[in-house]
Design a protein around this motif. Sequence first.
Motif, PDB file in Angstrom:
ATOM      1  N   TRP A 294      41.369  67.821  40.354  1.00  0.00           N
ATOM      2  CA  TRP A 294      41.923  66.475  40.162  1.00  0.00           C
ATOM      3  C   TRP A 294      43.208  66.084  40.810  1.00  0.00           C
ATOM      4  O   TRP A 294      43.269  64.966  40.974  1.00  0.00           O
ATOM      5  CB  TRP A 294      41.706  66.310  38.694  1.00  0.00           C
TER       6      TRP A 294
ATOM      7  N   GLN B 181      42.339  64.598  43.902  1.00  0.00           N
ATOM      8  CA  GLN B 181      41.679  63.231  44.121  1.00  0.00           C
ATOM      9  C   GLN B 181      42.523  62.184  43.174  1.00  0.00           C
ATOM     10  O   GLN B 181      41.936  61.052  43.000  1.00  0.00           O
ATOM     11  CB  GLN B 181      40.549  63.378  42.922  1.00  0.00           C
TER      12      GLN B 181
ATOM     13  N   ARG C 207      43.575  62.124  40.190  1.00  0.00           N
ATOM     14  CA  ARG C 207      43.037  61.673  38.903  1.00  0.00           C
ATOM     15  C   ARG C 207      44.100  61.847  37.869  1.00  0.00           C
ATOM     16  O   ARG C 207      44.592  63.088  37.886  1.00  0.00           O
ATOM     17  CB  ARG C 207      41.683  62.262  38.694  1.00  0.00           C
TER      18      ARG C 207
ATOM     19  N   GLN D  11      45.135  63.750  34.442  1.00  0.00           N
ATOM     20  CA  GLN D  11      44.879  65.067  33.708  1.00  0.00           C
ATOM     21  C   GLN D  11      45.307  64.974  32.572  1.00  0.00           C
ATOM     22  O   GLN D  11      46.439  64.246  32.136  1.00  0.00           O
ATOM     23  CB  GLN D  11      45.121  66.237  34.644  1.00  0.00           C
TER      24      GLN D  11
ATOM     25  N   SER E  49      40.687  70.934  35.015  1.00  0.00           N
ATOM     26  CA  SER E  49      40.231  71.092  36.237  1.00  0.00           C
ATOM     27  C   SER E  49      40.353  72.444  36.948  1.00  0.00           C
ATOM     28  O   SER E  49      41.406  72.923  36.783  1.00  0.00           O
ATOM     29  CB  SER E  49      40.945  69.685  37.047  1.00  0.00           C
TER      30      SER E  49
END
Length: 49
Positions: A14, A17, A19, A21, A26
Amino acid sequence: MLILYITRHGETVWNTQKRMQGWSDSELTEKGISNAVSLGSFNKKIKLL
């Protein structure tokens, strides 16, 4: 004397990416796994008082 070691979690999928958290786990990337192993080796060398 107090010695404080500050680390952070290993790189996750993540992270790569971009993203958010915090609510779920992940998987670590190969880099994250390698860094975790290196940190573990370093920690074994620390002398505890």
